[in-house]
Design an enzyme around this catalytic site. Structure first.
Site, PDB file in Angstrom:
ATOM      1  CB  CYS A 337     139.903  77.161 100.602  1.00 18.36           C
ATOM      2  SG  CYS A 337     141.396  76.884  99.873  1.00 18.36           S
ATOM      3  NE  ARG A 366     149.439  73.696 104.549  1.00 18.13           N
ATOM      4  CZ  ARG A 366     148.788  74.594 105.210  1.00 18.13           C
ATOM      5  NH1 ARG A 366     149.846  75.398 105.975  1.00 18.13           N
ATOM      6  NH2 ARG A 366     147.522  74.918 105.181  1.00 18.13           N
ATOM      7  CG  ASP A 386     140.686  75.119 106.919  1.00 19.98           C
ATOM      8  OD1 ASP A 386     140.605  76.502 107.319  1.00 19.98           O
ATOM      9  OD2 ASP A 386     141.191  74.746 105.851  1.00 19.98           O
ATOM     10  CG  HIS A 388     136.908  77.969 103.719  1.00 17.68           C
ATOM     11  ND1 HIS A 388     137.575  76.609 103.943  1.00 17.68           N
ATOM     12  CD2 HIS A 388     138.086  78.636 103.405  1.00 17.68           C
ATOM     13  CE1 HIS A 388     138.688  76.562 103.789  1.00 17.68           C
ATOM     14  NE2 HIS A 388     139.223  77.674 103.604  1.00 17.68           N
ATOM     15  CG  HIS A 513     140.458  81.456 103.346  1.00 21.77           C
ATOM     16  ND1 HIS A 513     140.775  80.458 102.588  1.00 21.77           N
ATOM     17  CD2 HIS A 513     140.073  82.433 102.480  1.00 21.77           C
ATOM     18  CE1 HIS A 513     140.724  80.766 101.337  1.00 21.77           C
ATOM     19  NE2 HIS A 513     140.257  82.053 101.099  1.00 21.77           N
TER      20      HIS A 513
END
Length: 638
Positions: A337, A366, A386, A388, A513
């Site tokens: 993001c 992660r 992903d 946004h 998101h």
């Protein structure tokens, strides 16, 4: 005789003698209901079915037909298993915790002397059956915190002592069945005799309280059902799940691997797996472009100061990796993001520009603990589809509905049903109460307007905003978390994102998101298990294989192979001097959709003889006709 008034869920009001239990209320309504009742909600509090009703109250009976009732049943089964283990191994084993989980339960044990193995499961199950037949009453007892500490310390249960010491309450509850005592909030079944069908399934390691610095425990997984027929059906599903395990099939189909030399939780994609992934990613790009998304790309590392501004450093850094470049700290991105917000900030935006939809197949990393890593389903490095969406508050509802429609269409292509839940503000979070309310209301209202069923998952939102989680149901009726939609008023504030409104003033956009498939790695793992490796033709990395009967047809088979490949068919060839049956069996094991058999007749006629992996033979056709056949079948999916 003193009477109490009990209000039932249908609004009816009944009178009972003071001290009547929920089970007795159930029995007054009907024996069948009484047999199904395992606990109750008394004025909203979950309690034992044997708890006396001392005052006027609202009562809701909790039955085995509900998830809550099944959890009570399985938690009681966890105590039964711990009781059996203690009966068999005594002070060599300490008990820790044993919660109900989806489709079963587990109990964690600590022992320096004994290592549990699956070969001991029969022994433990027989002891459990013996304790169940004894029909021991399961009795709740409340005592002071200090007394409970002394009691469990005398029993040599050090982990229970730790748990009690960390409780803020001055009074704690314990449950006794026969000679077994366990610290527990409850509720539980009235007696062990109600536990009819259970099965131990596996054993694994687990750290005490999930911290790798703590003691290593032994976790025995098991399941329990109200009757043996349900248990048998579930165990059959488990056997099928083992056959479909994506780690097993991934190796057999030569899709991917893991290597300790590379590092845990890092996927190495082999040619077929990389091709499967590429097909999915190309599909994603086409679908996003059709819906007005712009494709963007952000860097893998960003300065740590930026992660502090976003709140990730404060709220998420234990899941992040950091590095240093020229004495400057950088965070390896766990999410995409931040770069998308920097793209938005790169120029002045007008309300006429909105909504802006930025899409990135972004690779993130992660820090997942080694104990939770699981094939493709839980990894440390993965790629998300992903996006946004930055929009005006007035556009928010339409954008969320658009994402929901996107999810519906894509899941339809893959043949997935799904369930939804809204996850609300967690304890560790950023942003004002007002912004959280606005974001949560936006998600709630959109789902209500869409008429889609959903559940509330309290306190499990992202640290910056609430979210809609979409859980896929696979061929074995298992749930997988993939798609998510998060509504965020907070990060646009922190990064001072603005647009010029129709009034010429600056206004704050809202950010959504969202992912559709989620992590590509996880989604591929789910696909492998859902289809048992028999991928639909349109995503199958190899769609056809050309096989000759003898060396006489090798030259013609080679020409067919090249013709199909030139037309975009994902094709292999097997021209080895082996028996035809052997080559066909190998292709079936590799789950290739079509085998194109070429013998003397096919060579003379300029055709191929297609055979489906199911064993069905198709009529001979020319290579050009087979190309059209493949294209038509793929077109059915999208």
């Amino acid at each position: 005789m003193t009477l109490v008034h009990v209000e039932l869920p249908d609004g009816s009001l009944k009178e009972y003698p003071k001290g009547t239990t929920p089970l007795e209320v159930a029995r007054s309504i009907g024996e069948r209901l009484a047999r199904q009742t395992v606990a109750a909600r008394l004025d909203g509090e979950l309690v034992d079915g044997t708890k006396p009703i001392e005052n006027d109250a609202r009562l809701e009976l909790v039955t085995l037909s509900t998830r809550e009732g099944l959890d009570v049943y399985r938690h009681s089964a966890a105590h039964l298993m711990a009781h059996a283990v203690k009966g068999l191994f005594g002070k060599d084993v300490q008990v820790t915790i044993g919660p109900a989980i989806e489709n079963g339960f587990y109990y964690d044990f600590y022992s320096e002397k004994h290592k549990f193995t699956p070969e001991e499961f029969d022994l433990i199950e027989k002891k459990m059956e013996e304790l169940a037949r004894a029909d021991l009453p399961i009795e709740r007892q409340e005592m002071s915190r200090d007394r409970a500490i002394a009691l469990f310390r005398d029993m040599g249960e050090d982990f229970k002592v730790q748990l009690i010491q960390d409780l803020p309450n001055q009074t704690v509850s314990v449950y006794r069945q026969g000679d077994f005592l366990d610290l527990c909030r409850g509720p539980h079944l009235p007696s062990t005799g109600l536990l009819k069908a259970f099965k131990l399934t596996s054993v694994a390691g687990a750290y005490w309280r999930g911290d790798e610095k703590n003691a290593m425990l032994q976790r025995i997984y098991a399941t329990a059902f109200p009757d043996k027929k349900e248990l048998k059906g579930y165990l059959q599903k488990l056997e099928e799940a083992k056959k479909r395990d994506h780690r097993k099939l991934g190796k057999e189909l030569d899709l991917f691997s893991f290597s300790e030399e590379a590092g845990a939780g890092l996927v190495i994609w082999h040619p077929k797996g990389a091709l499967l992934r590429t097909i999915l990613e190309d599909f994603e790009r086409r679908e996003h472009l059709k819906r007005g998304y712009d494709i963007v790309m952000g860097p893998q590392i960003l300065r740590t100061d930026l992660w502090k501004t976003s709140g990730h450093y404060e709220n998420y850094r234990e899941n992040m990796y950091f590095t240093e470049v020229e004495e400057q700290s950088y965070g390896i991105k766990p999410m995409n993001c931040l770069a998308h917000m920097l793209i938005y900030k790169s120029r002045i935006r007008s309300y006429r520009d909105l909504p802006l939809r930025y899409f990135e197949l972004g690779t993130v990393h992660r820090h997942e603990k080694s104990g939770v890593l699981h094939g493709l389903l839980r990894v440390r490095g993965f790629t998300q589809d992903d996006a946004h969406i930055l929009c005006t508050p007035d556009q928010l509802d339409a954008e969320i509905k658009g994402v929901l429609q996107f999810v519906r269409e894509v899941m339809g292509i893959f043949g997935f049903e799904y369930e939804m839940e809204i996850s609300t503000r967690p304890e560790k979070s950023i942003g004002s109460d007002e912004d959280w309310k606005r974001a949560t209301d936006a998600l709630l209202n959109t789902l209500k307007d869409s008429g889609l069923p959903f559940e509330i998952n309290e306190g499990d939102g992202a640290f910056y905003g609430p979210k809609i989680d979409i859980k896929l149901k696979d061929a074995l009726d298992r749930r997988w978390q993939c798609a998510t939609i998060q509504c965020d008023f907070t990060l646009p504030e922190r990064f001072d994102l603005t647009y010029i409104g129709s009034d010429g003033e600056k206004h704050r956009p809202v950010m959504v998101h969202r992912v559709i498939l989620g992590a590509i790695e996880r989604f591929i793992g789910v696909l492998i298990e859902h289809y048992a490796g028999n991928f639909p033709l349109w995503i199958s990395p190899i769609q056809a294989i050309v096989v000759n009967v003898t060396d006489n047809q090798a030259e013609y088979a080679e020409r067919v192979f090249k013709e199909l490949r030139a037309e975009g068919v994902r094709v292999q060839q097997d021209l080895r001097n082996e028996k035809l049956g052997f080559k066909i069996r190998e292709a079936q094991v590799e789950k290739i959709p079509y085998m194109l058999v070429i013998g003397d007749r096919e060579m003379e006629d300029g055709t191929v003889a297609p055979r489906h992996r199911s064993g069905k033979n198709l009529e001979p056709m020319t290579p050009a006709d087979f190309v059209r056949f493949i294209q038509d079948e793929c077109r059915q999916y999208h």
